[in-house]
Every structure is written in C-alpha cells, then in structure tokens.
Motif scaffolding. Structure first.
Motif, PDB file in Angstrom:
ATOM      1  N   ARG A 135     -19.749  71.011  -3.792  1.00 34.61           N
ATOM      2  CA  ARG A 135     -19.685  71.986  -4.885  1.00 34.61           C
ATOM      3  C   ARG A 135     -20.269  73.297  -4.404  1.00 34.61           C
ATOM      4  NH1 ARG A 135     -18.324  70.240  -9.882  1.00 34.61           N
ATOM      5  NH2 ARG A 135     -18.198  67.985 -10.206  1.00 34.61           N
ATOM      6  N   GLU A 137     -21.038  77.558  -5.578  1.00 35.61           N
ATOM      7  CA  GLU A 137     -21.106  78.540  -6.643  1.00 35.61           C
ATOM      8  C   GLU A 137     -20.044  79.606  -6.391  1.00 35.61           C
ATOM      9  OE1 GLU A 137     -24.315  81.661  -8.603  1.00 35.61           O
ATOM     10  OE2 GLU A 137     -25.039  79.912  -7.474  1.00 35.61           O
ATOM     11  N   GLN A 151     -11.712  75.527 -11.979  1.00 32.63           N
ATOM     12  CA  GLN A 151     -12.568  74.671 -12.787  1.00 32.63           C
ATOM     13  C   GLN A 151     -14.035  74.885 -12.402  1.00 32.63           C
ATOM     14  OE1 GLN A 151     -10.504  73.750 -15.264  1.00 32.63           O
ATOM     15  NE2 GLN A 151     -10.993  71.586 -15.127  1.00 32.63           N
ATOM     16  N   PHE A 152     -14.866  75.138 -13.401  1.00 31.79           N
ATOM     17  CA  PHE A 152     -16.288  75.346 -13.171  1.00 31.79           C
ATOM     18  C   PHE A 152     -17.096  74.266 -13.874  1.00 31.79           C
ATOM     19  CE2 PHE A 152     -14.754  79.702 -12.465  1.00 31.79           C
ATOM     20  CZ  PHE A 152     -15.401  80.006 -11.277  1.00 31.79           C
ATOM     21  N   HIS A 153     -18.186  73.873 -13.253  1.00 32.50           N
ATOM     22  CA  HIS A 153     -19.151  72.969 -13.880  1.00 32.50           C
ATOM     23  C   HIS A 153     -20.545  73.469 -13.525  1.00 32.50           C
ATOM     24  CE1 HIS A 153     -20.835  69.329 -15.593  1.00 32.50           C
ATOM     25  NE2 HIS A 153     -21.560  69.163 -14.494  1.00 32.50           N
ATOM     26  N   SER A 154     -21.261  73.960 -14.553  1.00 28.80           N
ATOM     27  CA  SER A 154     -22.586  74.553 -14.343  1.00 28.80           C
ATOM     28  C   SER A 154     -22.529  75.687 -13.320  1.00 28.80           C
ATOM     29  CB  SER A 154     -23.589  73.478 -13.891  1.00 28.80           C
ATOM     30  OG  SER A 154     -23.722  72.469 -14.875  1.00 28.80           O
ATOM     31  N   GLU A 156     -20.503  76.045 -10.857  1.00 26.12           N
ATOM     32  CA  GLU A 156     -20.030  75.642  -9.533  1.00 26.12           C
ATOM     33  C   GLU A 156     -18.609  75.095  -9.603  1.00 26.12           C
ATOM     34  OE1 GLU A 156     -24.107  74.366  -7.209  1.00 26.12           O
ATOM     35  OE2 GLU A 156     -23.038  72.822  -8.342  1.00 26.12           O
ATOM     36  N   SER A 157     -17.910  75.180  -8.493  1.00 26.09           N
ATOM     37  CA  SER A 157     -16.547  74.667  -8.392  1.00 26.09           C
ATOM     38  C   SER A 157     -16.507  73.523  -7.385  1.00 26.09           C
ATOM     39  CB  SER A 157     -15.584  75.772  -7.946  1.00 26.09           C
ATOM     40  OG  SER A 157     -15.573  76.822  -8.872  1.00 26.09           O
ATOM     41  N   GLN A 158     -15.599  72.591  -7.639  1.00 33.71           N
ATOM     42  CA  GLN A 158     -15.451  71.453  -6.726  1.00 33.71           C
ATOM     43  C   GLN A 158     -14.509  71.828  -5.587  1.00 33.71           C
ATOM     44  OE1 GLN A 158     -14.617  67.608  -8.494  1.00 33.71           O
ATOM     45  NE2 GLN A 158     -13.478  66.950  -6.704  1.00 33.71           N
ATOM     46  N   LYS A 191     -10.462  72.667  -7.085  1.00 38.61           N
ATOM     47  CA  LYS A 191     -10.015  72.092  -8.354  1.00 38.61           C
ATOM     48  C   LYS A 191      -9.630  73.217  -9.314  1.00 38.61           C
ATOM     49  CE  LYS A 191     -10.599  68.174  -8.913  1.00 38.61           C
ATOM     50  NZ  LYS A 191      -9.786  67.001  -8.563  1.00 38.61           N
TER      51      LYS A 191
END
Length: 282
Positions: A135, A137, A151-154, A156-158, A191
């Motif tokens: 992951r 940023e 796609q972001f999660h917190s 960050e991107s996968q 992602k």
C-alpha cells in the motif's frame, strides 16, 4: 489462404449513458426515419437499447460497409489498426449525435503504426513469477489511469506487483534471449474502479500501470525492448525497494505472458508451461 474482404461489419456501443431508455429510443427512431445519414458509408444492420439503473441506458449499433479496394488491402494487412481507426471514428460520431462529448483520441500515422507493429513484443518468457502487494500513499498524485477512479483506504492505494526473471522476449519475427543471471522484471497494477460521466462508479479492476526493473537506472532499456509503458515517475519514486526482496530464489518454473497490449486495463493472464510445451524455451 486469406482473401481480400469485400464487406466489413463492426459494432459500436456506448454504456452508462445519462439518458432514459425511452428518450434514447425516440432519438434513434428519428435518426432511422432519415436513414442514419451520419453513418455513411456504413449502413445499419441492427440496433438496440438497454435500460440501466439510475435512469441510464446503453445503445449498440451493428454496422456494415462495402469496402473499397484500398480499404480491403489495408484491412488485410493491418486488421487491428483498421478496426481501431474505424471504431474510434464512429464512436466519436455517436457521442456527438448524443451530445455527450468525446474523449481525446490520438491516431498515429500509418508509418508509425507499421514500425510499432514490427518492433512490438508478442510474448514474454518468465521464470518464477511471484505476486507482491503493498500500500502506498497516493493522495495528491495525478491519476495515472485517466478516467478510472483510484481506490483509497485511509489515504493509501493498493499496489500489486507481478515479479519474475525475464528469460526472453518474442517479437513477430525474432527472439531476444537473455543470459543468466536473468534481469528481474515487474508489472505494476493499481486497484481502480470505473467512473462514468454522471460521476457514478462501476466495477473494480487491477489496472496496469507499466513495467519496471529492479535497477531504476536500467529502465531506459524497457523502451528499447518495446516494453511500454513504464511506471509513471510520480509513482516509481514511491515504490519501496523491499518489493524485490520478497521474491523466492530462482526456481525451474517457466511462465509465458502472451497478451502484451498495454491498453488492456485488467490484470493480464500468464500461463505456466512445462518442458514439453511448444512455448517452452529450449
């Protein structure tokens, strides 16, 4: 032996249109009453619409054309290029008729297309493929996929890497073999989700960003060998060197990657080959 084609059929379609199906059908019926003059020299064999959620719709046209002698030769020699040129042109026409705008399309010259086709790799032979996920940023970095939503999660991107040892590159009329120790080559994916003109989202994809090598200073060789695109610099600078250390030692496990079309956005398929396979390098 292939013969010159006298007629040519092509399907032009658009999805996720911000138009209700009934309104879309009425528009097409009005065009049909005048004989679809904007499709000339193509003729309409069939058309259909389909409703979609949120008052959206899709449409497709099956078109056919009697080819001129020059067009027949062009299609015989360069069928992929011919189809792409026709499809781009007709899609622009349909978008303009629907009043939804067009996306910029770059059309290379025939000479550049022939040169690229001649030097284009068609297969990669790899050893000991491994998948490495991380992951990173990505906030504030320009979207490298264009119209797809990262796609972001917190924050960050996968990012996914498929890493292997490159044994050889198969071109259309030649084979480039590498000697041991083979260079480490990675494909980089991110992602993403489809994003539509109404700002709604569609399916999730692992979008291909490009190739990279273990040694950054050697990556100019990728373009020389026809392996495009390279991972964008804004992302390449963030990739940790630890990804190269997570692979297992070199093993006798051969793979072949046959679909090298960089415009393909989904995760590309590889095939494991045995020593008896015709794809196995001797």
């Amino acid at each position: 032996m292939r013969k010159f084609q006298k007629t040519y059929e092509l399907t032009v379609s658009l999805e996720h249109l911000p138009i209700q199906e009934t309104k879309l059908q009425q528009m097409v019926l009005e065009w049909e009453a005048f004989g679809f003059p904007f499709w000339n020299p193509f003729q309409v064999f069939d058309w259909k619409t389909k409703p979609e959620p949120l008052s959206h719709s899709s449409i497709s046209f099956v078109l056919f054309q009697n080819l001129t002698f020059l067009e027949s030769i062009t299609y015989y020699l360069f069928p992929t290029w011919f189809t792409k040129q026709k499809l781009n042109h007709l899609t622009i026409i349909l978008r303009e008729k629907l009043g939804i705008g067009t996306r910029p399309i770059q059309n290379p010259s025939i000479l550049k297309t022939i040169t690229r086709w001649w030097k284009e790799p068609v297969k990669l032979y790899l050893v000991n493929l491994e998948i490495v996920q991380t992951r990173m940023e990505m906030l504030g970095i320009q979207n490298p996929t264009g119209f797809r939503h990262i796609q972001f999660h917190s924050g960050e991107s996968q990012i996914l890497f498929r890493i292997g040892y490159l044994k050889a590159i198969q071109y259309r009329f030649s084979l480039k073999k590498f000697k041991a120790p083979f260079p480490k080559l990675a494909e980089c994916y991110i992602k993403t989700r489809d994003s539509h003109t109404d700002k709604s989202f569609g399916r999730v994809y692992d979008s291909f960003l490009g190739y990279l090598l273990e040694t950054t200073s050697d990556e100019y060789l990728l373009a020389y060998f026809g392996l495009r695109p390279l991972v964008p610099n804004s992302i390449r600078e963030l990739i940790p060197i630890e990804i190269w250390n997570q692979t297992t030692p070199l093993q006798n496990s051969d793979w072949v990657l046959t679909n090298l079309n960089a415009e393909e956005l989904q995760f590309r398929t590889v095939y494991q080959v045995s020593t008896s396979s015709p794809h196995h390098l001797k």
